[in-house]
Every structure is written in C-alpha cells, then in structure tokens.
Design a protein around this motif. Structure first.
Motif, mmCIF file in Angstrom:
data_model
loop_
_atom_site.group_PDB
_atom_site.id
_atom_site.type_symbol
_atom_site.label_atom_id
_atom_site.label_comp_id
_atom_site.label_asym_id
_atom_site.label_seq_id
_atom_site.Cartn_x
_atom_site.Cartn_y
_atom_site.Cartn_z
ATOM 1 N N VAL A 138 0.857 -1.196 0.000
ATOM 2 C CA VAL A 138 0.000 0.000 0.000
ATOM 3 C C VAL A 138 0.889 1.242 0.000
ATOM 4 C CG1 VAL A 138 -1.725 1.306 1.312
ATOM 5 C CG2 VAL A 138 -1.884 -1.192 1.212
ATOM 6 N N THR A 139 1.913 1.226 0.847
ATOM 7 C CA THR A 139 2.819 2.380 0.950
ATOM 8 C C THR A 139 3.583 2.596 -0.361
ATOM 9 O OG1 THR A 139 3.093 1.918 3.303
ATOM 10 C CG2 THR A 139 4.716 3.378 2.299
ATOM 11 N N ALA A 140 4.093 1.519 -0.939
ATOM 12 C CA ALA A 140 4.839 1.653 -2.197
ATOM 13 C C ALA A 140 3.920 2.200 -3.295
ATOM 14 C CB ALA A 140 5.430 0.302 -2.610
ATOM 15 N N GLY A 141 2.687 1.703 -3.329
ATOM 16 C CA GLY A 141 1.711 2.192 -4.319
ATOM 17 C C GLY A 141 1.447 3.679 -4.121
ATOM 18 N N LEU A 142 1.282 4.078 -2.870
ATOM 19 C CA LEU A 142 1.039 5.490 -2.555
ATOM 20 C C LEU A 142 2.211 6.349 -3.028
ATOM 21 C CD1 LEU A 142 -0.494 7.764 -0.955
ATOM 22 C CD2 LEU A 142 0.893 7.108 1.029
ATOM 23 N N MET A 143 3.436 5.910 -2.710
ATOM 24 C CA MET A 143 4.613 6.710 -3.061
ATOM 25 C C MET A 143 4.777 6.838 -4.583
ATOM 26 S SD MET A 143 5.481 7.717 -0.177
ATOM 27 C CE MET A 143 6.839 8.742 -0.758
ATOM 28 N N VAL A 144 4.486 5.765 -5.294
ATOM 29 C CA VAL A 144 4.603 5.832 -6.760
ATOM 30 C C VAL A 144 3.570 6.810 -7.330
ATOM 31 C CG1 VAL A 144 4.235 4.478 -8.872
ATOM 32 C CG2 VAL A 144 5.752 3.617 -7.083
ATOM 33 N N MET A 145 2.372 6.819 -6.771
ATOM 34 C CA MET A 145 1.364 7.790 -7.217
ATOM 35 C C MET A 145 1.866 9.218 -6.974
ATOM 36 S SD MET A 145 -1.176 6.007 -8.414
ATOM 37 C CE MET A 145 -2.784 6.790 -8.429
ATOM 38 N N LEU A 146 2.428 9.458 -5.797
ATOM 39 C CA LEU A 146 2.924 10.797 -5.473
ATOM 40 C C LEU A 146 4.052 11.194 -6.420
ATOM 41 C CD1 LEU A 146 2.979 10.657 -1.543
ATOM 42 C CD2 LEU A 146 1.160 11.496 -3.039
ATOM 43 N N LEU A 147 4.951 10.249 -6.704
ATOM 44 C CA LEU A 147 6.084 10.549 -7.591
ATOM 45 C C LEU A 147 5.617 10.843 -9.021
ATOM 46 C CD1 LEU A 147 8.602 7.853 -6.303
ATOM 47 C CD2 LEU A 147 8.946 10.334 -6.218
ATOM 48 N N LEU A 148 4.637 10.074 -9.484
ATOM 49 C CA LEU A 148 4.120 10.306 -10.839
ATOM 50 C C LEU A 148 3.510 11.702 -10.921
ATOM 51 C CD1 LEU A 148 2.301 6.905 -11.574
ATOM 52 C CD2 LEU A 148 4.433 7.705 -12.617
#
Ligand SMILES: [Zn+2]
Length: 468
Positions: A138-148
């Motif tokens: 969940v955290t990795a998914g969240l961070m990738v969304m923020l980075l995109l």
C-alpha cells in the motif's frame, strides 16, 4: 547471433531509457516520507475482523488529495472503505492497477516482543502487523502515485491505486464488492499486487519471484453417519470410526503431479541458480522416469515445491461427540483443499468418494471463495517491465515466475481477464518475521527498495517513451 545482437540492442535501449529516467528515488527526504506513511498505516489497528479499514482509506485519501490526485472511497460497509485513486494517462493503452490491502490478520499481543501496532524501529527493521502483508505494498503504491504526480510524468495509460478492505477472508467488502459493483473504477489490463518477493541470502538478492498463478482454495466437509447408542455396546456402524477411516485414506492419497507454464518456467530458471544436486532435480522434475523419485524428495524435504505440483488435501478440524459414554450419530472433518489451477473439481470429488468407499460418508464442498483462473502470461509488456526492474536493481539475480500455494485477490482480477502479477519486498530466506507471524517485520532498506522497484516497473509499463 542475430537474436543475440537484437537482445543486446534491446538491453542498450533499456539502459539509455533508464539513464534518461527522472530518478527522484535516492533521496533521504523521500525515504523519510515513505517511512512516515508506512508507520502511520502500521499504527492503525485494521485487524480483520472487524477491519476498520476506513481509517486507513481516509488517511491515504488525505495524502493523495493534498497533491491533487482524485480519489474515491467505495464501501459496502461504512467502516470498511476501499480507496481508489487514479492518475490519468493519454488513453492509448488500458490502465495499470496497483492493489494493496489495508486490513491485517489479528495479532496475539502476548506473543510479540513489541507492540504489534506501534511501528517500532529496531535494528534496521520496522515491526508491526501488516509490515509485510500488506501495508508495504500500500505504501509503495502510494509513493509511486505521489512521484508520478509530482514529476508530471506523461503516461500512456492510467495508473490506478486500489487500497482494498477485507482481503484476509472478507472479500465481500473488498475485491468482490469492487469487481461486482465498481468494475469501471478498477478495470485494468495489468495489475500489480502482493504475493511475490525478492529472496535474499546473506543480504544478496538471489531471485525476484513474481507470482503469475495461484492455487485455488477449495474445501470440503466430510460428514460420517452411523448408529447412535450406548458406548458400552460397540457397533461397526460408528460415525467416528467411519470418519477416522475416511480421513486416513485421504491422508495416504498421493494426488497426481502436474506442471503448468508457470511452474515449468519456475523450475527451469531456478535450476540456473541452484547448486548441482538441486539443479539436477529441478531440471528433471517433469521427466517421466525421474519425476516420481524427485516428487518423493520434494514431499520430504521441499514441501513448498511439493505443494506447487499437486492438488493437496489437509485435514484441519474434527468435530464429533458430545458425551464420553454416548456414541454420536454424526462426525465431521474439514479438509482444506488447494487445487492446481486446472483441476476438474467435480471429478476430483468423485475420486475422493471412490477412495473413501463408504456410502455413509458424505462429501460436502464448501462454497468457493476464489475463482479458478489460468496463469497470467510471461510474454507481456508488464512482465518484461518487472524483469527489467529486477535486472536494473539486482543484476546478479533472476526473475522467477512463480505460483503461490496460497490465494490472493488477484484471483478475482484474473477471472476478469486482467494479467496480474504479484511482487514484494526483499526478504531474507528464513526470516522469522514473515506474513501472519508474531513479530512481523520489514527491513527499512527493503521498504525503500520496494518503492524503487515499483517505480521502475510502472514507469516502463505506463510512461511514454520520452519519460522512460
Ligand atoms: Zn495479504
């Protein structure tokens, strides 16, 4: 030679492409932010039951909305919300969905050395229920969304983050609800979710397991019936004896061994990084002549491999009797069956009946919780992106397509035609703090690598050429 040159060219292209990629990943500030979100999620007690996933969904919604990413909270039960967030691409290809579940299995506090909901940092690890199942995803998914979003990355497909409720045995409020009532919100060509891992030995990643298939959880209740009466007067028509005999027969049954595309590729590739005696077994597992002997070896020494090759039956619960001196008229056993993806269940139940050979023992199949689905393909753009991320981050390792012996929400997605792949963090082989274990934990460095791995994968599979 031609193919070799072609491959080299591809590899070079990838290198160039990677070199051009924005790499905001190796920053302390980003790691601190990742750790902050991960810890916040671990501190929420989302033990299922009852779940209370809405707390986590609201937290994620707040973070995403602050960055201008639109979100939806979808729930069958107000306390058990699912979150869906989407970053739009140009629509030239179908979306990618990143799925992680916010619920966790319960923790027995007295067996833990730290507070299971304290997100305690100790010796390079973060402890907490959900640390490797599944709040890291969940955290990795969240961070990738923020980075995109922050990088204004141009995408040729939408990237969707789905933080689901109820994965741990309550799919009615989670994936089943989303698939049946909100399919348009999560429909995707590819999905990335839990199930895989980067397996390390002595700190070196040996292989990155990407799950492309999983076994199908089925189960039956055996109901034996007999004559009730006074325990001082024995009769062969005794429900307990009938049940015991039936369970013993099933226990002795060696179901046929079978490979599929995923497990065949798994053993072939595993052979390439294994010491000679193991490699030899992995290479010949499908041999008509040597297969049976290798299968017996697996049964004894490598039970995980045995389970990948067979539909398995395991008795888990017995229920019989209510008084010391009364022969009960009924006795029951529960058998957990994990079927190979291509198993013909009605035929399998018939074989069980024939084996038990007792008309007074009934087999009652449980209602299926997950659909049976074929393995996802390994010749897709997404699988290649996963392999490239592995090569980039762990060049000495290999990517292993693998079949999970357990089950995940990917089953429901595969049933809808989604090509779904399970990935996961770096875990040291034999680490005691595994999923569902007491003192569940994740190495801090592994959390940051997970974000990186997902980032490279998503960027390659969804970014436009210029971005990659
Ligand atoms: Zn899980």
């Amino acid at each position: 030679m031609a193919t070799f040159r072609y491959k080299l060219l591809l590899l070079l292209c990838c290198r160039v492409a990677f070199a051009a990629a924005p790499n905001p990943l190796h920053s302390r500030r980003l790691n601190a932010e990742t750790l902050r979100h991960f810890s916040a999620l671990l501190r929420m007690d989302t033990s299922n039951p009852p779940g209370n996933e809405t707390e986590a969904a609201r937290y994620l919604a707040g973070v995403l909305q602050r960055e201008g990413i639109p979100v939806k909270l979808l729930g069958l039960d107000p306390a058990r919300a699912n979150l869906v967030a989407r970053i739009k691409g140009d629509g030239s290809a179908r979306p990618i969905a990143i799925l992680g579940h916010t619920d966790v299995v319960p923790a027995q506090r007295s067996k833990w050395s730290v507070d299971p909901f304290g997100a305690v940092r100790k010796n390079g690890f973060i402890y907490g229920r959900g640390a490797v199942d599944d709040k890291e995803i969940v955290t990795a998914g969240l961070m990738v969304m923020l980075l995109l979003q922050r990088g204004h990355v141009k995408l040729h497909r939408d990237v969707i983050l789905v933080a689901e409720a109820g994965e741990e045995g309550a799919t009615g409020v989670g994936i089943d609800f989303l698939v049946s009532r909100h399919w348009d919100d999560i429909a995707a060509e590819y999905a990335l979710a839990e199930g895989g891992s980067a397996v390390a030995q002595g700190g070196n990643v040996r292989y990155v397991a990407i799950t492309t298939a999983e076994k199908v959880p089925r189960g039956v209740r055996l109901i034996a019936r007999g004559l009730s009466g006074h325990a001082s007067r024995p009769s062969p028509d005794n429900a307990v004896l009938r049940l015991a005999a039936a369970v013993a027969r099933l226990g002795e049954w060696r179901t046929p061994m079978r490979l599929n595309d995923t497990t065949r590729a798994y053993f072939e590739r595993l052979a390439g990084i294994s010491p000679p005696p193991d490699a030899d077994r992995y290479r010949h597992v499908g041999d008509a002549a040597r297969g049976p002997e290798i299968d017996r070896y697996f049964e004894r020494y490598e039970p995980a491999h045995y389970a990948m090759l067979h539909t398995t039956l395991v008795p888990t619960m017995l229920k019989a009797g209510f008084a010391f001196n009364v022969i009960p008229s009924q006795a029951e056993a529960y058998i957990d069956i994990r079927a190979l993806p291509d198993e013909d269940m009605p035929r399998f139940y018939d074989e069980m009946r024939a084996l038990i050979a007792d008309p007074n023992v009934e087999i009652e199949p449980r209602k299926p919780t997950r659909p049976a689905t074929p393995p996802s393909r390994t010749d897709t753009a997404m699988f290649r992106a996963l392999e490239h991320a592995q090569r980039r981050m762990f060049p000495k390792a290999i990517t292993l397509p693998a079949m999970l012996t357990g089950a995940t929400d990917m089953a429901q997605l595969r049933a809808k035609g989604v090509q779904a792949y399970g990935f996961g963090p770096i875990v040291e082989a034999g680490d005691p703090g595994a999923a569902h274990a007491d003192d569940e934990r994740l190495a801090e460095a592994s959390l940051y690598k997970l974000v990186e791995f997902l980032w490279y994968t998503v960027l390659e599979a969804a970014g436009t050429a210029a971005q990659r």
